[in-house]
Design a protein around this motif. Structure first.
Motif: not given
Length: 606
Positions: A95-111
């Motif tokens: 459905n062109l009106k139902t979109i799940c966009l990707a996150q802009p960046t990875i939230v947390e990267i371990h040390s």
């Protein structure tokens, strides 16, 4: 995925992102002086959370028409695909009106976990190493559906703790010996186009430092021998770049894997990949004359033998054991390939057949009777695969073209036995040095096809068939935005077993999806990719709408596992030359081996 905003705990995420930008959060890294680290960006043209180039992607315009942006695929780029959206809406219920966009960046990267003894051993040698988050993230995954999904909507439990760029064979030897001495895990990295999760770091009980060994700084052509028709290159050379340079001299490597624009020659060798033109030039391993292979106990190479001599036909061939080892036994640093003269002419042929069965009979005749000497490739898609091929049509529909299409379908059904929903499509690619011979081959192929009810469908449709392999990964990523998830499995089967295997695997996928509450029915297509006298390689492509699924990745994994079990039960192979084994198929691969074979491989690893 759900219709709600996919980003939970927004404030925490913002704090993490701000920390990344300000350079905080690197506890172990900060124990090293800044002069000891170097961040090197090597993937600037490629997407960080998807397959391929940043400038190449699908989109829907304001009218809902699909198009592939960019200019990297000739007349398939920057064109509108008018039939694609209606097909996607009907098949995958997007459905062109139902979109799940990707996150802009990875939230947390371990040390990073830093083994200082290892670091102190390699850094004085001038070896480039980075602990930067962007480098670690880019090297912690391949391009499988599960990995891309994690990049877009989730996270990775573990990433490489550092990325190392060796610049010579000697530096690789230093790194591998130090990794062995100080108990550091080492994952060789080529072009990052792996599809079987081989680049993901192990999580369970793995406390060691893990480094990614990026080979792309080792990309020189070391020698080219015109008399012996051979070239020696470092393993980090991108296959496409090498092919471009060789074509300037009138040569070709003779193979063209689907992801050749991203794959290194060392990565292709480690995977034992096979490409489009294997029918004409042979499988990948047949083009390798010699190679250098670094292991923890030393370097393996042929000595006392010219690197451009004919193959040694005596005793066991250690090269065949190392090819396909996928980085588990060591690191390839140098390869010598035999060359082929570049064929100046290329021609595509395509034919419709009344059924998949008759298309198979046609291809078997070509393979077993050697109908064409210069056959570079052959494809066959079933009735559902043909629907997607038609979806990639770039022609703009008009009243006249629609009317002609209706008449054509009527004629085909009435007089040729070709019925929509049942017929399939075969495509043949011929490379050659003599245009008149190619034209004669085309006539021979078309005459043969008519014996099996085939109808000539032209050059353009044949070219489109071969382009599809390069376009589908971009379409897969695009459809994730619309709650449609897809994947593929490759295998091989004997001629006598193809249709039974195909039917059983399709049935298994449908049954599993139903049990996982997938609605509507999943899309499943099968494609023949390579021909042999004894059988073919097959690729199953499947996808489904995951909007109402609580765990899309869990469902996809379940379908994948059950389909693999059925492939083995139906006497298919775990994989073919296009993907390999990796972590994705490891268990199935072990099940396909006998106990003595497993013991031999374990002892070689030791």
């Amino acid at each position: 995925m759900s219709e709600e905003n996919p980003y939970s705990n927004a404030s925490r995420r913002l704090e993490n992102i701000t920390g990344h930008l300000n350079g905080t959060g690197y506890k172990e890294w900060r124990t090293l002086s800044p002069s000891q680290t170097l961040a090197v960006c090597t993937n600037r043209e490629r997407k960080w959370n998807g397959y391929g180039y940043k400038d190449t992607f699908f989109r829907f315009d304001d009218k809902g028409t699909a198009s592939l942006l960019g200019n990297r695929f000739g007349h398939f780029s920057s064109k509108e695909y008018h039939e694609l959206r209606p097909w996607l809406e009907q098949t995958l219920r997007i459905n062109l009106k139902t979109i799940c966009l990707a996150q802009p960046t990875i939230v947390e990267i371990h040390s990073p976990e830093v083994n200082h003894d290892f670091y102190d051993a390699i850094k004085p040698q001038g070896i480039i190493i980075s602990f930067a988050e962007q480098d670690r993230l880019l090297h912690g995954h391949g391009v499988s559906t599960i990995e891309i999904y994690k990049l877009r909507y989730g996270n990775f439990n573990r990433l490489p703790d550092a990325v190392i760029w060796p610049e010579s064979h000697e530096q690789v030897e230093i790194i591998v010996k130090a990794a062995q001495k100080f108990n550091v895990g080492c994952i060789p990295y080529g072009g990052g186009s792996n599809y079987v999760d081989a680049l993901e770091c192990p999580v369970e009980e793995e406390k060691r430092m893990i480094v990614s060994l990026d080979m792309r700084h080792m990309n020189r052509i070391l020698s080219l021998n015109n008399e012996n028709m051979s070239v020696t290159v470092e393993a980090g050379a991108i296959a496409k770049d090498l092919e471009i340079e060789l074509r300037k001299l009138g040569y070709s490597l003779g193979w063209n894997a689907e992801s050749i624009e991203f794959s290194t020659v060392g990565g292709l060798a480690a995977l034992r990949s096979s490409g489009l033109r294997r029918s004409m030039y042979g499988d990948f391993e047949n083009s390798i004359i010699n190679m250098k292979f670094v292991t923890p106990i030393g370097t393996i190479k042929q000595s006392g033998h010219s690197i451009s001599s004919p193959p040694i036909i005596s005793g066991p061939d250690i090269t065949n054991l190392l090819l396909g080892s996928e980085g588990t036994l060591g690191v390839i640093t140098e390869l010598t390939f035999k060359l082929h003269y570049l064929a100046p002419y290329r021609h595509y042929i395509s034919m419709y057949f009344p059924s998949f069965h008759q298309g198979l009979l046609f291809l078997r005749e070509i393979a077993q009777k050697k109908v064409v000497n210069n056959l570079s490739g052959a494809r066959l898609v079933d009735e559902t695969g043909l629907q997607l091929v038609h979806g990639f049509n770039t022609a703009t529909p008009t009243v006249t073209t629609i009317f002609k299409e209706v008449l054509k379908k009527y004629y085909w059904k009435k007089f040729k036995g070709l019925e929509t929903g049942k017929m399939c499509l075969a495509a043949i690619l011929i490379d050659g040095y003599d245009l008149s011979k190619i034209e004669n081959y085309e006539k021979r192929i078309l005459n043969l096809g008519e014996n099996f009810g085939g109808v000539n469908s032209g050059y353009d449709l044949g070219e489109r068939m071969f382009f599809m392999s390069k376009g589908l990964p971009y379409l897969r990523d695009f459809l994730l935005d619309y709650y449609a998830i897809s994947d593929y499995l490759d295998t091989s089967a004997s001629w006598s077993n193809i249709e039974a295997l195909v039917d059983k695997v399709k049935e298994t996928i449908v049954t599993t999806c139903r049990a996982q509450n997938v609605r509507p029915r999943p899309y499943i297509a099968v494609r023949v990719d390579h021909l042999y006298e004894t059988g073919v390689s097959l690729t199953f492509t499947y996808g489904f709408n995951c909007r109402n699924l609580a765990d899309p990745l869990g469902t996809l994994r379940r379908v994948d596992q059950v389909a693999l079990v059925e492939i083995l039960r139906s006497n298919g192979s775990v994989s073919h030359f296009t993907t390999g084994i990796g972590k994705r198929k490891k268990e199935s691969f072990v099940e396909s081996l006998s106990e003595p074979a497993i013991e031999i491989m374990k002892n070689v690893k030791k």
